[in-house]
Design an enzyme around this catalytic site. Structure first.
Site, mmCIF file in Angstrom:
data_model
loop_
_atom_site.group_PDB
_atom_site.id
_atom_site.type_symbol
_atom_site.label_atom_id
_atom_site.label_comp_id
_atom_site.label_asym_id
_atom_site.label_seq_id
_atom_site.Cartn_x
_atom_site.Cartn_y
_atom_site.Cartn_z
ATOM 1 N N ASP A 135 2.403 2.643 0.514
ATOM 2 C CA ASP A 135 3.236 3.780 0.903
ATOM 3 C C ASP A 135 4.675 3.516 0.452
ATOM 4 O O ASP A 135 5.269 2.514 0.843
ATOM 5 C CB ASP A 135 3.181 3.947 2.430
ATOM 6 C CG ASP A 135 3.772 5.271 2.890
ATOM 7 O OD1 ASP A 135 4.649 5.810 2.181
ATOM 8 O OD2 ASP A 135 3.365 5.759 3.960
ATOM 9 N N THR A 171 -9.007 1.565 -8.201
ATOM 10 C CA THR A 171 -8.576 2.082 -6.900
ATOM 11 C C THR A 171 -8.536 3.607 -6.941
ATOM 12 O O THR A 171 -8.389 4.212 -8.009
ATOM 13 C CB THR A 171 -7.176 1.553 -6.522
ATOM 14 O OG1 THR A 171 -6.223 2.031 -7.479
ATOM 15 C CG2 THR A 171 -7.153 0.033 -6.515
ATOM 16 N N GLU A 172 -8.663 4.230 -5.781
ATOM 17 C CA GLU A 172 -8.640 5.690 -5.707
ATOM 18 C C GLU A 172 -7.310 6.250 -6.215
ATOM 19 O O GLU A 172 -7.274 7.230 -6.968
ATOM 20 C CB GLU A 172 -8.884 6.147 -4.264
ATOM 21 C CG GLU A 172 -10.173 5.637 -3.652
ATOM 22 C CD GLU A 172 -11.393 6.165 -4.370
ATOM 23 O OE1 GLU A 172 -11.355 7.330 -4.813
ATOM 24 O OE2 GLU A 172 -12.370 5.415 -4.509
ATOM 25 N N GLU A 173 -6.207 5.620 -5.797
ATOM 26 C CA GLU A 173 -4.899 6.082 -6.228
ATOM 27 C C GLU A 173 -4.715 5.868 -7.725
ATOM 28 O O GLU A 173 -4.110 6.687 -8.414
ATOM 29 C CB GLU A 173 -3.789 5.360 -5.451
ATOM 30 C CG GLU A 173 -3.644 5.822 -4.018
ATOM 31 C CD GLU A 173 -3.204 7.275 -3.922
ATOM 32 O OE1 GLU A 173 -2.379 7.705 -4.753
ATOM 33 O OE2 GLU A 173 -3.688 7.991 -3.031
ATOM 34 N N GLU A 224 -7.012 -2.111 6.595
ATOM 35 C CA GLU A 224 -6.557 -0.721 6.538
ATOM 36 C C GLU A 224 -6.175 -0.265 7.939
ATOM 37 O O GLU A 224 -6.952 -0.408 8.879
ATOM 38 C CB GLU A 224 -7.653 0.174 5.970
ATOM 39 C CG GLU A 224 -7.368 1.653 5.999
ATOM 40 C CD GLU A 224 -6.104 2.029 5.240
ATOM 41 O OE1 GLU A 224 -5.250 2.731 5.843
ATOM 42 O OE2 GLU A 224 -5.964 1.622 4.067
ATOM 43 N N ILE A 225 -4.972 0.298 8.086
ATOM 44 C CA ILE A 225 -4.469 0.679 9.402
ATOM 45 C C ILE A 225 -5.003 2.034 9.864
ATOM 46 O O ILE A 225 -5.107 2.292 11.067
ATOM 47 C CB ILE A 225 -2.919 0.676 9.388
ATOM 48 C CG1 ILE A 225 -2.372 0.733 10.817
ATOM 49 C CG2 ILE A 225 -2.388 1.833 8.564
ATOM 50 C CD1 ILE A 225 -0.871 0.537 10.898
ATOM 51 N N ASN A 245 -3.287 -4.040 11.270
ATOM 52 C CA ASN A 245 -1.897 -3.837 10.876
ATOM 53 C C ASN A 245 -1.379 -5.162 10.336
ATOM 54 O O ASN A 245 -0.962 -6.038 11.085
ATOM 55 C CB ASN A 245 -1.074 -3.368 12.073
ATOM 56 C CG ASN A 245 0.364 -3.017 11.695
ATOM 57 O OD1 ASN A 245 0.840 -3.378 10.619
ATOM 58 N ND2 ASN A 245 1.051 -2.317 12.571
#
Length: 284
Positions: free
Chosen positions: A182, A257-259, A124-125, A159
């Site tokens: 994204d 997943t949260e999304e 995770e970035i 990244n």
């Protein structure tokens, strides 16, 4: 009289410090104290730490329950030392699954107990989001004891668009997940999408033949983009719908997943596509 009430930022800092104490270490973290922007520019310099090569990665710090016995390491000391001559610890097995852009770690926490002998890594970035997942894993490990669950999942800030081959060797991974990445809607931002012909070559490098790339999104345009770019790459073929529907990981990916939960609440659509890494053609 006391001073002014603490600001939201001060409350977050106080909460993070309190989590380091034994009293709160076993409590699951609260998202409101890990405020973070929804997006991060993958082309920016985020002052990230990353290994020079996969051999230099300190995996035992992430998976202490899977550290190899010292006798096995010392027996091959000539190949297990760094430039300073220090003995490097190793794991009993390699990391096999990468959740790229793991968000708040819902997939990691759901899949880890289902595959207790497989090592999962979330990448995770966004720094606060990565901190949240790391704190959540620490809490779950504390709750379940040293030999309990969740020892096989970990998260680091990274990244993947820039440094994936710094972490993983050729053919190391068996699964890669891209869950609700994204979408970068504007055409000029498409170069920042996590799937492209160039990046697919890197995924093909770290993914073993027969390995699977899992993708899910609620944006149909992004779904078509990912299918188009994987179909066009010679190292991948799309998995059939029948095989996809029978895959336990796909079912978990849709709901854990949260999304995914947010899309479910909003009664939105979920677009899923999986791709198998093909065998490399023989050299002529």
């Amino acid at each position: 009289m006391g001073g002014p009430p603490p600001t939201k930022r001060q409350k977050r800092e106080d909460y993070r410090k309190a989590r380091e104490t034994e009293e709160l270490s076993a409590e699951l973290p609260k998202k409101k104290f890990y405020r973070q922007r929804a997006h991060a520019n993958p082309f920016s310099d985020h002052r990230l730490n990353y290994p020079e090569s996969p051999d230099m990665m300190n995996w035992p710090a992430l998976y202490p329950a899977f550290v190899a016995p010292p006798v096995d390491i010392e027996a091959d000391a000539a190949h297990n030392t760094n430039k300073s001559g220090d003995l490097l610890l190793k794991l009993t097995k390699q990391v096999e699954v990468a959740d790229i852009g793991c968000g708040f770690g819902g997939l990691l926490v759901a899949l880890g107990p289902r595959f207790p002998n497989t090592l999962f890594l979330g990448m995770e970035i966004r720094i606060k989001v990565a901190d949240f997942v790391q704190d959540k894993i620490k809490a779950l490990r504390t709750q379940n004891g040293e030999i309990g669950g969740y020892q096989n999942i970990a998260c680091l800030r990274a990244n993947a668009m820039k440094f994936l081959p710094n972490f993983f060797k050729k053919y190391q991974l068996s699964k890669i997940f891209f869950c609700f990445p994204d979408p970068h809607f504007k055409a000029r931002k498409h170069k920042a999408r996590i799937v492209s012909m160039t990046l697919n070559s890197e995924y093909a490098y770290v993914l073993r033949p027969g390995g699977i790339v899992y993708t899910i999104t609620d944006v149909e345009d992004l779904h078509k983009w990912m299918v188009q770019h994987f179909d066009a790459h010679p190292s991948f073929e799309q998995v059939s719908e029948e095989e996809q529907d029978a895959d336990e990981c796909v079912q978990v990916m849709k709901v854990e997943t949260e999304e995914g939960k947010k899309v479910e609440r909003n009664e939105g659509d979920k677009f899923v596509a999986c791709f198998r890494r093909l065998e490399d053609p023989p050299w002529t």
